[in-house]
Design a protein around this motif. Structure first.
Motif, PDB file in Angstrom:
ATOM      1  N   ILE A  15       0.875  -1.170   0.000  1.00 41.80           N
ATOM      2  CA  ILE A  15       0.000   0.000   0.000  1.00 41.80           C
ATOM      3  C   ILE A  15       0.908   1.215   0.000  1.00 41.80           C
ATOM      4  CG2 ILE A  15      -1.681   1.343   1.309  1.00 41.80           C
ATOM      5  CD1 ILE A  15      -2.828  -1.252   2.360  1.00 41.80           C
ATOM      6  N   ALA A  16       0.832   2.009  -1.067  1.00 36.12           N
ATOM      7  CA  ALA A  16       1.706   3.175  -1.244  1.00 36.12           C
ATOM      8  C   ALA A  16       0.855   4.444  -1.217  1.00 36.12           C
ATOM      9  CB  ALA A  16       2.465   3.069  -2.564  1.00 36.12           C
ATOM     10  N   ILE A  17       1.212   5.367  -0.341  1.00 33.16           N
ATOM     11  CA  ILE A  17       0.396   6.566  -0.138  1.00 33.16           C
ATOM     12  C   ILE A  17       1.229   7.818  -0.381  1.00 33.16           C
ATOM     13  CG2 ILE A  17      -1.121   7.779   1.486  1.00 33.16           C
ATOM     14  CD1 ILE A  17      -1.160   5.100   3.107  1.00 33.16           C
ATOM     15  N   ASP A  18       0.712   8.709  -1.200  1.00 29.11           N
ATOM     16  CA  ASP A  18       1.375   9.995  -1.446  1.00 29.11           C
ATOM     17  C   ASP A  18       0.316  10.998  -1.889  1.00 29.11           C
ATOM     18  OD1 ASP A  18       4.650  10.729  -2.210  1.00 29.11           O
ATOM     19  OD2 ASP A  18       3.092  12.160  -2.729  1.00 29.11           O
ATOM     20  N   VAL A  19       0.532  12.262  -1.553  1.00 30.80           N
ATOM     21  CA  VAL A  19      -0.417  13.308  -1.940  1.00 30.80           C
ATOM     22  C   VAL A  19      -0.248  13.722  -3.403  1.00 30.80           C
ATOM     23  CG1 VAL A  19      -0.663  14.241   0.381  1.00 30.80           C
ATOM     24  CG2 VAL A  19       1.143  15.124  -1.117  1.00 30.80           C
ATOM     25  N   ASN A  20       0.845  13.290  -4.047  1.00 33.81           N
ATOM     26  CA  ASN A  20       1.168  13.750  -5.402  1.00 33.81           C
ATOM     27  C   ASN A  20       1.293  12.566  -6.353  1.00 33.81           C
ATOM     28  OD1 ASN A  20       2.174  14.904  -7.733  1.00 33.81           O
ATOM     29  ND2 ASN A  20       3.681  16.186  -6.679  1.00 33.81           N
ATOM     30  N   ARG A  21       0.279  12.336  -7.145  1.00 34.48           N
ATOM     31  CA  ARG A  21       0.335  11.237  -8.107  1.00 34.48           C
ATOM     32  C   ARG A  21       1.251  11.577  -9.285  1.00 34.48           C
ATOM     33  NH1 ARG A  21      -2.499   6.595  -9.075  1.00 34.48           N
ATOM     34  NH2 ARG A  21      -2.166   5.783 -11.173  1.00 34.48           N
ATOM     35  N   GLU A  22       1.423  12.866  -9.568  1.00 33.13           N
ATOM     36  CA  GLU A  22       2.223  13.271 -10.735  1.00 33.13           C
ATOM     37  C   GLU A  22       3.657  12.755 -10.632  1.00 33.13           C
ATOM     38  OE1 GLU A  22       2.043  17.420 -11.531  1.00 33.13           O
ATOM     39  OE2 GLU A  22      -0.125  17.434 -11.872  1.00 33.13           O
ATOM     40  N   THR A  23       4.274  12.885  -9.457  1.00 29.70           N
ATOM     41  CA  THR A  23       5.657  12.409  -9.329  1.00 29.70           C
ATOM     42  C   THR A  23       5.709  10.879  -9.392  1.00 29.70           C
ATOM     43  OG1 THR A  23       5.424  12.638  -6.925  1.00 29.70           O
ATOM     44  CG2 THR A  23       6.560  14.410  -8.106  1.00 29.70           C
ATOM     45  N   PHE A  24       4.709  10.210  -8.824  1.00 31.65           N
ATOM     46  CA  PHE A  24       4.639   8.748  -8.916  1.00 31.65           C
ATOM     47  C   PHE A  24       4.589   8.307 -10.375  1.00 31.65           C
ATOM     48  CE2 PHE A  24       1.449   5.190  -9.251  1.00 31.65           C
ATOM     49  CZ  PHE A  24       2.323   4.157  -8.933  1.00 31.65           C
ATOM     50  N   GLU A  25       3.876   9.059 -11.196  1.00 32.37           N
ATOM     51  CA  GLU A  25       3.727   8.683 -12.607  1.00 32.37           C
ATOM     52  C   GLU A  25       5.013   8.885 -13.401  1.00 32.37           C
ATOM     53  OE1 GLU A  25       0.242  10.723 -13.965  1.00 32.37           O
ATOM     54  OE2 GLU A  25      -1.097   9.138 -13.204  1.00 32.37           O
ATOM     55  N   ILE A  26       5.973   9.642 -12.869  1.00 30.68           N
ATOM     56  CA  ILE A  26       7.290   9.743 -13.516  1.00 30.68           C
ATOM     57  C   ILE A  26       7.963   8.376 -13.531  1.00 30.68           C
ATOM     58  CG2 ILE A  26       9.623  10.717 -13.303  1.00 30.68           C
ATOM     59  CD1 ILE A  26       8.299  13.251 -12.120  1.00 30.68           C
ATOM     60  N   GLY A  27       7.867   7.679 -12.416  1.00 36.34           N
ATOM     61  CA  GLY A  27       8.506   6.371 -12.314  1.00 36.34           C
ATOM     62  C   GLY A  27       7.633   5.208 -12.740  1.00 36.34           C
ATOM     63  N   LEU A  28       6.330   5.449 -12.907  1.00 33.83           N
ATOM     64  CA  LEU A  28       5.402   4.358 -13.200  1.00 33.83           C
ATOM     65  C   LEU A  28       5.752   3.560 -14.457  1.00 33.83           C
ATOM     66  CD1 LEU A  28       2.933   2.833 -12.266  1.00 33.83           C
ATOM     67  CD2 LEU A  28       1.487   4.540 -13.414  1.00 33.83           C
ATOM     68  N   PRO A  29       6.187   4.197 -15.558  1.00 33.87           N
ATOM     69  CA  PRO A  29       6.557   3.397 -16.732  1.00 33.87           C
ATOM     70  C   PRO A  29       7.670   2.388 -16.450  1.00 33.87           C
ATOM     71  CG  PRO A  29       6.279   5.699 -17.359  1.00 33.87           C
ATOM     72  CD  PRO A  29       6.227   5.648 -15.858  1.00 33.87           C
ATOM     73  N   VAL A  30       8.631   2.760 -15.614  1.00 25.39           N
ATOM     74  CA  VAL A  30       9.703   1.828 -15.259  1.00 25.39           C
ATOM     75  C   VAL A  30       9.158   0.709 -14.378  1.00 25.39           C
ATOM     76  CG1 VAL A  30      12.004   1.590 -14.233  1.00 25.39           C
ATOM     77  CG2 VAL A  30      11.378   3.717 -15.395  1.00 25.39           C
ATOM     78  N   ILE A  31       8.274   1.060 -13.463  1.00 20.82           N
ATOM     79  CA  ILE A  31       7.654   0.057 -12.584  1.00 20.82           C
ATOM     80  C   ILE A  31       6.868  -0.951 -13.419  1.00 20.82           C
ATOM     81  CG2 ILE A  31       5.909  -0.272 -10.784  1.00 20.82           C
ATOM     82  CD1 ILE A  31       6.807   2.460  -9.613  1.00 20.82           C
ATOM     83  N   LYS A  32       6.130  -0.455 -14.398  1.00 20.80           N
ATOM     84  CA  LYS A  32       5.375  -1.354 -15.272  1.00 20.80           C
ATOM     85  C   LYS A  32       6.306  -2.224 -16.097  1.00 20.80           C
ATOM     86  CE  LYS A  32       1.151   1.418 -15.732  1.00 20.80           C
ATOM     87  NZ  LYS A  32       0.298   2.227 -16.656  1.00 20.80           N
ATOM     88  N   LYS A  33       7.376  -1.632 -16.604  1.00 23.65           N
ATOM     89  CA  LYS A  33       8.339  -2.386 -17.402  1.00 23.65           C
ATOM     90  C   LYS A  33       8.992  -3.488 -16.580  1.00 23.65           C
ATOM     91  CE  LYS A  33      11.838  -0.051 -19.097  1.00 23.65           C
ATOM     92  NZ  LYS A  33      12.723   0.745 -19.987  1.00 23.65           N
ATOM     93  N   ALA A  34       9.161  -3.239 -15.280  1.00 20.12           N
ATOM     94  CA  ALA A  34       9.751  -4.236 -14.391  1.00 20.12           C
ATOM     95  C   ALA A  34       8.778  -5.366 -14.069  1.00 20.12           C
ATOM     96  CB  ALA A  34      10.211  -3.568 -13.093  1.00 20.12           C
ATOM     97  N   GLY A  35       7.507  -5.187 -14.421  1.00 23.08           N
ATOM     98  CA  GLY A  35       6.514  -6.238 -14.228  1.00 23.08           C
ATOM     99  C   GLY A  35       6.002  -6.385 -12.813  1.00 23.08           C
ATOM    100  N   VAL A  36       6.081  -5.308 -12.007  1.00 18.23           N
ATOM    101  CA  VAL A  36       5.678  -5.411 -10.603  1.00 18.23           C
ATOM    102  C   VAL A  36       4.568  -4.431 -10.223  1.00 18.23           C
ATOM    103  CG1 VAL A  36       7.878  -6.353  -9.811  1.00 18.23           C
ATOM    104  CG2 VAL A  36       7.582  -3.865  -9.920  1.00 18.23           C
ATOM    105  N   ALA A  37       3.967  -3.775 -11.208  1.00 20.46           N
ATOM    106  CA  ALA A  37       2.941  -2.770 -10.916  1.00 20.46           C
ATOM    107  C   ALA A  37       1.731  -3.386 -10.223  1.00 20.46           C
ATOM    108  CB  ALA A  37       2.509  -2.072 -12.204  1.00 20.46           C
ATOM    109  N   ASP A  38       1.471  -4.678 -10.482  1.00 18.75           N
ATOM    110  CA  ASP A  38       0.303  -5.317  -9.884  1.00 18.75           C
ATOM    111  C   ASP A  38       0.467  -5.570  -8.391  1.00 18.75           C
ATOM    112  OD1 ASP A  38       2.289  -7.185 -10.379  1.00 18.75           O
ATOM    113  OD2 ASP A  38       0.874  -8.840 -10.628  1.00 18.75           O
TER     114      ASP A  38
END
Length: 251
Positions: free
Chosen positions: A113-136
């Motif tokens: 469970i990851a909590i942050d007030v700013n989704r925009e900064t999370f989305e900077i790294g999200l493509p790498v997280i998805k590419k790593a296959g662990v977003a789920d």
């Protein structure tokens, strides 16, 4: 698709370029050369490629120094393994370096469970997280942390159910988070708090502390005293990154 050797060459080139353009390290060691020695000898060679990529993506951000220090991240990965962590919580995500590190370390059926007030900064790294296959493995919640923690505690099944927590959010609420985490973490569970030495100012004479750091310094000093006096936890205060405090729940 790039083959592994080409990908490695590309990451190595990015590493060399990052050394030229990034700001001074987040580390507290008095010797920058010694800190770089630790990174280049023991940290970077063992850093997974996806983490390396995310670190480089983050390096160009104006607030890149908010990211988890890679040497602190390496210790966190070891702690996650030692704790056999499967269910974790993270307060303060930024671009997701520590989040990706956790997702790569916990088992396939692990959850964060990851909590942050700013989704925009999370989305900077999200493509790498998805590419790593662990977003789920990640349940990202855009919110202040306290309401989410209180909501979790409304369900008795959540008490004592988390194996690990990492806290890198608003320091004014660290103790409020701590009180709730002492209920959410299982006995023997670990919580790691970041920024507990606050640029080293906790040991500086007040007259030498820049005005804009004084409030955070005082918060860190009081927090450290509270951790040391809390009988519910075993602690270790490590001078990695901006200072991390590792707490193990005893009861």
């Amino acid at each position: 698709m790039l083959d592994h050797s080409h990908t490695r060459a590309l990451l190595d080139a990015m590493e060399q370029n990052a050394k030229k353009v990034t700001s001074p390290s987040k580390g507290l060691l008095q010797s920058e050369d010694l800190y770089q020695y630790i990174l280049e000898t023991s940290v970077y060679p063992r850093e997974p490629d996806f983490l390396k990529e995310l670190r480089h993506v983050t390096a160009s951000h104006p607030r890149a120094r908010m990211a988890t220090a890679p040497d602190a991240g390496q210790l966190m990965a070891l702690l996650l393994k030692l704790a056999n962590a499967k269910k974790t919580i993270e307060l303060g995500v930024f671009t997701g370096y520590s989040l990706l590190l956790t997702a790569l370390t916990i088992p396939e059926d692990g959850k964060i469970i990851a909590i942050d007030v700013n989704r925009e900064t999370f989305e900077i790294g999200l493509p790498v997280i998805k590419k790593a296959g662990v977003a789920d493995k990640i349940d990202f919640i855009e919110s202040e942390a306290l309401p989410v923690l209180d909501q979790l505690l409304q369900n008795p099944e959540n008490e004592g159910s988390f194996d690990f927590a990492f806290i890198d959010a608003d320091s004014v609420n660290y103790w409020n988070y701590h009180e709730r985490l002492m209920k959410l973490l299982k006995v023997g569970g670990l919580v790691v708090y970041d920024n507990t030495l606050w640029k080293g100012t906790v040991a500086m004479p007040d007259a030498l502390v820049p005005e804009f750091w004084k409030q955070e310094r005082e918060l860190a000093i009081e927090l450290n005293k509270s951790f040391a006096a809390d009988p519910r936890i075993q602690i270790s205060h490590a001078s990695l990154g901006d200072g991390i405090t590792i707490c193990r729940r005893i009861y």
